[in-house]
Design a protein around this motif. Structure first.
Motif, PDB file in Angstrom:
ATOM      1  N   LYS A   6      -8.914  14.302   4.234  1.00 57.36           N
ATOM      2  CA  LYS A   6      -9.649  13.191   4.861  1.00 57.36           C
ATOM      3  C   LYS A   6      -8.720  12.004   5.058  1.00 57.36           C
ATOM      4  O   LYS A   6      -7.919  11.673   4.192  1.00 57.36           O
ATOM      5  CB  LYS A   6     -10.829  12.791   3.969  1.00 57.36           C
ATOM      6  CG  LYS A   6     -11.768  11.767   4.597  1.00 57.36           C
ATOM      7  CD  LYS A   6     -13.000  11.583   3.723  1.00 57.36           C
ATOM      8  CE  LYS A   6     -14.010  10.669   4.380  1.00 57.36           C
ATOM      9  NZ  LYS A   6     -15.244  10.548   3.562  1.00 57.36           N
ATOM     10  N   SER A   7      -8.840  11.343   6.201  1.00 53.80           N
ATOM     11  CA  SER A   7      -7.979  10.196   6.500  1.00 53.80           C
ATOM     12  C   SER A   7      -8.348   9.001   5.628  1.00 53.80           C
ATOM     13  O   SER A   7      -9.539   8.710   5.407  1.00 53.80           O
ATOM     14  CB  SER A   7      -8.115   9.807   7.970  1.00 53.80           C
ATOM     15  OG  SER A   7      -7.430   8.591   8.230  1.00 53.80           O
ATOM     16  N   LEU A   8      -7.333   8.293   5.149  1.00 55.67           N
ATOM     17  CA  LEU A   8      -7.586   7.082   4.370  1.00 55.67           C
ATOM     18  C   LEU A   8      -8.273   6.016   5.212  1.00 55.67           C
ATOM     19  O   LEU A   8      -8.897   5.090   4.666  1.00 55.67           O
ATOM     20  CB  LEU A   8      -6.271   6.524   3.810  1.00 55.67           C
ATOM     21  CG  LEU A   8      -5.611   7.332   2.697  1.00 55.67           C
ATOM     22  CD1 LEU A   8      -4.347   6.624   2.198  1.00 55.67           C
ATOM     23  CD2 LEU A   8      -6.568   7.557   1.535  1.00 55.67           C
ATOM     24  N   ASN A   9      -8.191   6.142   6.528  1.00 49.88           N
ATOM     25  CA  ASN A   9      -8.889   5.186   7.394  1.00 49.88           C
ATOM     26  C   ASN A   9     -10.394   5.362   7.329  1.00 49.88           C
ATOM     27  O   ASN A   9     -11.142   4.484   7.770  1.00 49.88           O
ATOM     28  CB  ASN A   9      -8.419   5.346   8.851  1.00 49.88           C
ATOM     29  CG  ASN A   9      -6.985   4.902   9.042  1.00 49.88           C
ATOM     30  OD1 ASN A   9      -6.569   3.895   8.491  1.00 49.88           O
ATOM     31  ND2 ASN A   9      -6.214   5.664   9.806  1.00 49.88           N
ATOM     32  N   ASP A  10     -10.830   6.497   6.777  1.00 46.74           N
ATOM     33  CA  ASP A  10     -12.265   6.766   6.684  1.00 46.74           C
ATOM     34  C   ASP A  10     -12.824   6.498   5.295  1.00 46.74           C
ATOM     35  O   ASP A  10     -13.957   6.883   4.998  1.00 46.74           O
ATOM     36  CB  ASP A  10     -12.535   8.222   7.086  1.00 46.74           C
ATOM     37  CG  ASP A  10     -12.194   8.493   8.541  1.00 46.74           C
ATOM     38  OD1 ASP A  10     -12.340   7.572   9.358  1.00 46.74           O
ATOM     39  OD2 ASP A  10     -11.769   9.623   8.853  1.00 46.74           O
ATOM     40  N   VAL A  11     -12.028   5.882   4.427  1.00 45.57           N
ATOM     41  CA  VAL A  11     -12.515   5.490   3.107  1.00 45.57           C
ATOM     42  C   VAL A  11     -12.551   3.968   3.046  1.00 45.57           C
ATOM     43  O   VAL A  11     -11.989   3.281   3.898  1.00 45.57           O
ATOM     44  CB  VAL A  11     -11.640   6.054   1.962  1.00 45.57           C
ATOM     45  CG1 VAL A  11     -11.505   7.563   2.093  1.00 45.57           C
ATOM     46  CG2 VAL A  11     -10.265   5.401   1.959  1.00 45.57           C
ATOM     47  N   THR A  31      -1.896   6.796   6.044  1.00 45.66           N
ATOM     48  CA  THR A  31      -1.348   5.650   5.315  1.00 45.66           C
ATOM     49  C   THR A  31      -2.122   4.379   5.626  1.00 45.66           C
ATOM     50  O   THR A  31      -2.716   4.235   6.696  1.00 45.66           O
ATOM     51  CB  THR A  31       0.134   5.419   5.682  1.00 45.66           C
ATOM     52  OG1 THR A  31       0.236   5.212   7.100  1.00 45.66           O
ATOM     53  CG2 THR A  31       0.996   6.599   5.282  1.00 45.66           C
ATOM     54  N   LEU A  32      -2.108   3.479   4.667  1.00 49.87           N
ATOM     55  CA  LEU A  32      -2.634   2.128   4.832  1.00 49.87           C
ATOM     56  C   LEU A  32      -1.499   1.180   4.483  1.00 49.87           C
ATOM     57  O   LEU A  32      -0.821   1.369   3.461  1.00 49.87           O
ATOM     58  CB  LEU A  32      -3.832   1.882   3.907  1.00 49.87           C
ATOM     59  CG  LEU A  32      -5.062   2.777   4.101  1.00 49.87           C
ATOM     60  CD1 LEU A  32      -6.081   2.483   3.001  1.00 49.87           C
ATOM     61  CD2 LEU A  32      -5.678   2.561   5.474  1.00 49.87           C
ATOM     62  N   THR A  33      -1.279   0.168   5.296  1.00 49.34           N
ATOM     63  CA  THR A  33      -0.166  -0.759   5.076  1.00 49.34           C
ATOM     64  C   THR A  33      -0.646  -2.199   5.165  1.00 49.34           C
ATOM     65  O   THR A  33      -1.405  -2.557   6.073  1.00 49.34           O
ATOM     66  CB  THR A  33       0.950  -0.525   6.108  1.00 49.34           C
ATOM     67  OG1 THR A  33       1.400   0.838   6.012  1.00 49.34           O
ATOM     68  CG2 THR A  33       2.130  -1.447   5.854  1.00 49.34           C
ATOM     69  N   LYS A  34      -0.194  -3.014   4.214  1.00 49.63           N
ATOM     70  CA  LYS A  34      -0.470  -4.449   4.253  1.00 49.63           C
ATOM     71  C   LYS A  34       0.779  -5.198   3.818  1.00 49.63           C
ATOM     72  O   LYS A  34       1.639  -4.653   3.114  1.00 49.63           O
ATOM     73  CB  LYS A  34      -1.652  -4.817   3.362  1.00 49.63           C
ATOM     74  CG  LYS A  34      -2.995  -4.430   3.957  1.00 49.63           C
ATOM     75  CD  LYS A  34      -4.143  -5.124   3.231  1.00 49.63           C
ATOM     76  CE  LYS A  34      -5.465  -4.837   3.918  1.00 49.63           C
ATOM     77  NZ  LYS A  34      -6.595  -5.560   3.250  1.00 49.63           N
ATOM     78  N   THR A  35       0.864  -6.443   4.250  1.00 50.48           N
ATOM     79  CA  THR A  35       2.006  -7.276   3.875  1.00 50.48           C
ATOM     80  C   THR A  35       1.536  -8.449   3.033  1.00 50.48           C
ATOM     81  O   THR A  35       0.373  -8.851   3.098  1.00 50.48           O
ATOM     82  CB  THR A  35       2.743  -7.798   5.122  1.00 50.48           C
ATOM     83  OG1 THR A  35       1.830  -8.571   5.922  1.00 50.48           O
ATOM     84  CG2 THR A  35       3.288  -6.650   5.948  1.00 50.48           C
ATOM     85  N   PHE A  36       2.449  -8.982   2.236  1.00 48.34           N
ATOM     86  CA  PHE A  36       2.160 -10.188   1.465  1.00 48.34           C
ATOM     87  C   PHE A  36       3.447 -11.001   1.349  1.00 48.34           C
ATOM     88  O   PHE A  36       4.536 -10.513   1.650  1.00 48.34           O
ATOM     89  CB  PHE A  36       1.576  -9.850   0.089  1.00 48.34           C
ATOM     90  CG  PHE A  36       2.452  -9.008  -0.789  1.00 48.34           C
ATOM     91  CD1 PHE A  36       3.250  -9.580  -1.772  1.00 48.34           C
ATOM     92  CD2 PHE A  36       2.468  -7.622  -0.668  1.00 48.34           C
ATOM     93  CE1 PHE A  36       4.049  -8.812  -2.597  1.00 48.34           C
ATOM     94  CE2 PHE A  36       3.259  -6.827  -1.487  1.00 48.34           C
ATOM     95  CZ  PHE A  36       4.054  -7.430  -2.456  1.00 48.34           C
ATOM     96  N   THR A  37       3.295 -12.234   0.915  1.00 47.85           N
ATOM     97  CA  THR A  37       4.421 -13.168   0.931  1.00 47.85           C
ATOM     98  C   THR A  37       4.914 -13.480  -0.473  1.00 47.85           C
ATOM     99  O   THR A  37       4.116 -13.685  -1.396  1.00 47.85           O
ATOM    100  CB  THR A  37       4.013 -14.477   1.621  1.00 47.85           C
ATOM    101  OG1 THR A  37       3.582 -14.176   2.954  1.00 47.85           O
ATOM    102  CG2 THR A  37       5.182 -15.455   1.679  1.00 47.85           C
ATOM    103  N   ILE A  38       6.243 -13.520  -0.592  1.00 48.10           N
ATOM    104  CA  ILE A  38       6.868 -14.017  -1.812  1.00 48.10           C
ATOM    105  C   ILE A  38       7.589 -15.303  -1.414  1.00 48.10           C
ATOM    106  O   ILE A  38       8.533 -15.278  -0.619  1.00 48.10           O
ATOM    107  CB  ILE A  38       7.869 -13.004  -2.403  1.00 48.10           C
ATOM    108  CG1 ILE A  38       7.157 -11.686  -2.743  1.00 48.10           C
ATOM    109  CG2 ILE A  38       8.539 -13.580  -3.656  1.00 48.10           C
ATOM    110  CD1 ILE A  38       8.077 -10.592  -3.240  1.00 48.10           C
ATOM    111  N   GLU A  39       7.080 -16.411  -1.912  1.00 49.09           N
ATOM    112  CA  GLU A  39       7.638 -17.719  -1.545  1.00 49.09           C
ATOM    113  C   GLU A  39       8.946 -17.977  -2.283  1.00 49.09           C
ATOM    114  O   GLU A  39       9.199 -17.437  -3.363  1.00 49.09           O
ATOM    115  CB  GLU A  39       6.636 -18.824  -1.892  1.00 49.09           C
ATOM    116  CG  GLU A  39       5.282 -18.677  -1.220  1.00 49.09           C
ATOM    117  CD  GLU A  39       5.319 -19.012   0.252  1.00 49.09           C
ATOM    118  OE1 GLU A  39       6.376 -19.472   0.731  1.00 49.09           O
ATOM    119  OE2 GLU A  39       4.289 -18.838   0.920  1.00 49.09           O
TER     120      GLU A  39
END
Length: 335
Positions: free
Chosen positions: A161-166, A227-235
């Motif tokens: 099952k695709s992670l886009n469907d969870v 896959t699921l991808t997200k970004t975050f910031t390190i100041e």
């Protein structure tokens, strides 16, 4: 033994290949029924004989045809069965009605059945739950005019099952650089089931130590794909720059000093707001070691009525992870 001669029949009595009697009779009759020859109105001279000749035979049970069609489905968390088998019998015959059973295997040779431990099946050989490729055979039991029969193996493919469907929850908390790797909280749910890291998915990071934009990637595993991808910031971190004293006063034509320190290495740039009254004698461009100090010397050139400003800009050596820091020093030059 029977042989037709014109419109007559020769009937012989034969026992153990020996002929004991023979009669020639006129025949008026027909062939009727399956396996039975009926001779009616047999005439011998003036006598009328009514009789029949019977032959017996065996009807064996027919073999039905049972077939399965390959099937592809997506993982649901529940057992997935092959579509019902198609069963056909002989033309114009009864419809086969024996009980049909299905057995599921993990190998193409159909030697190793599915199990609860490996495939999530309710019992050995039962329909599987987990994603994978399986092989299925159907068997119809003997009943009535039909014997038992088993189909050729069909393929059952359960796709991940695709992670886009969870339902996904990936935090994107912002961090400040401190030299350690930064991570995020990942939570994935499929209905009432919470996916397990390492079993259902893997989490990897890129650029999550230094200041900048970091990436968290969740990759499906086992029963889940995609896959699921997200970004975050390190100041950038702000160096701890100290300046002592933070203000002062001197007489003209005399010198004063400022001690500048930092917890990280870098250089300082020192400037005066008005060199007519205050000049920088030394320290401009000086280096500061990590957790070290340097000294700035300034000179009062002319008495002032208001305070003059000495500006110290600390530029870290590691500009990737640290910000520049500006400090100001207020000084009054007395006559």
């Amino acid at each position: 033994e029977e042989s037709l001669i014109g419109s007559y029949m020769v009937i012989k009595l034969i026992i153990n290949s020996q002929v004991y009697d023979e009669k020639v009779i006129a025949v008026r009759g027909d062939l009727s029924g399956e396996g039975i020859i009926t001779v009616a109105d047999i005439t011998i001279g003036k006598n009328m004989i009514l009789g029949k000749v019977e032959k017996t035979f065996t009807i064996t049970v027919a073999t039905p045809t049972i077939t399965l069609v390959n099937k592809t489905a997506t993982y649901t968390g529940s057992a997935i069965a092959i579509d019902a088998a198609k069963v056909t019998g002989v033309a114009n015959g009864d419809v086969p009605s024996g009980a049909i059973t299905y057995v599921y295997y993990v190998d193409e040779e159909c030697k190793t059945m599915t199990t609860s431990a490996n495939n999530g099946a309710a019992s050995n050989g039962a329909a599987p739950v987990k994603a994978g490729t399986y092989y299925v055979k159907a068997t119809i039991a003997a009943k009535g005019n039909y014997g038992a029969a088993t189909s050729s193996a069909a393929t059952l493919t359960i796709s991940a099952k695709s992670l886009n469907d969870v339902t996904s929850s990936i935090t994107t908390t912002a961090y400040t650089y401190d030299g350690t790797a930064k991570t995020q909280t990942v939570k994935l749910t499929d209905g009432s089931y919470t996916l397990v890291a390492g079993t259902d998915y893997e989490v990897t990071y890129a650029n999550n130590v230094n200041a900048g934009t970091a990436t968290v990637t969740v990759t499906g595993k086992g029963n889940y794909a995609g896959t699921l991808t997200k970004t975050f910031t390190i100041e950038k971190a702000e160096p701890k720059v100290t300046m002592s004293p933070e203000s002062g006063s001197i007489r003209f034509n005399t010198d004063g000093t400022i001690t500048v320190g930092s917890d990280v290495a870098g250089k300082i740039t020192v400037t005066s707001s008005d060199t007519e009254y205050v000049t920088i004698k030394s320290g401009n461009g000086a280096s500061v070691t990590a957790n070290g100090t340097t000294t700035v010397t300034y000179t009062g050139v002319k008495a002032t009525e208001t305070a003059e400003t000495i500006t110290v800009v600390f530029t870290p050596t590691d500009t990737t992870n640290y910000k520049a820091v500006t400090k100001t020093f207020e000084v009054i030059v007395n006559a």
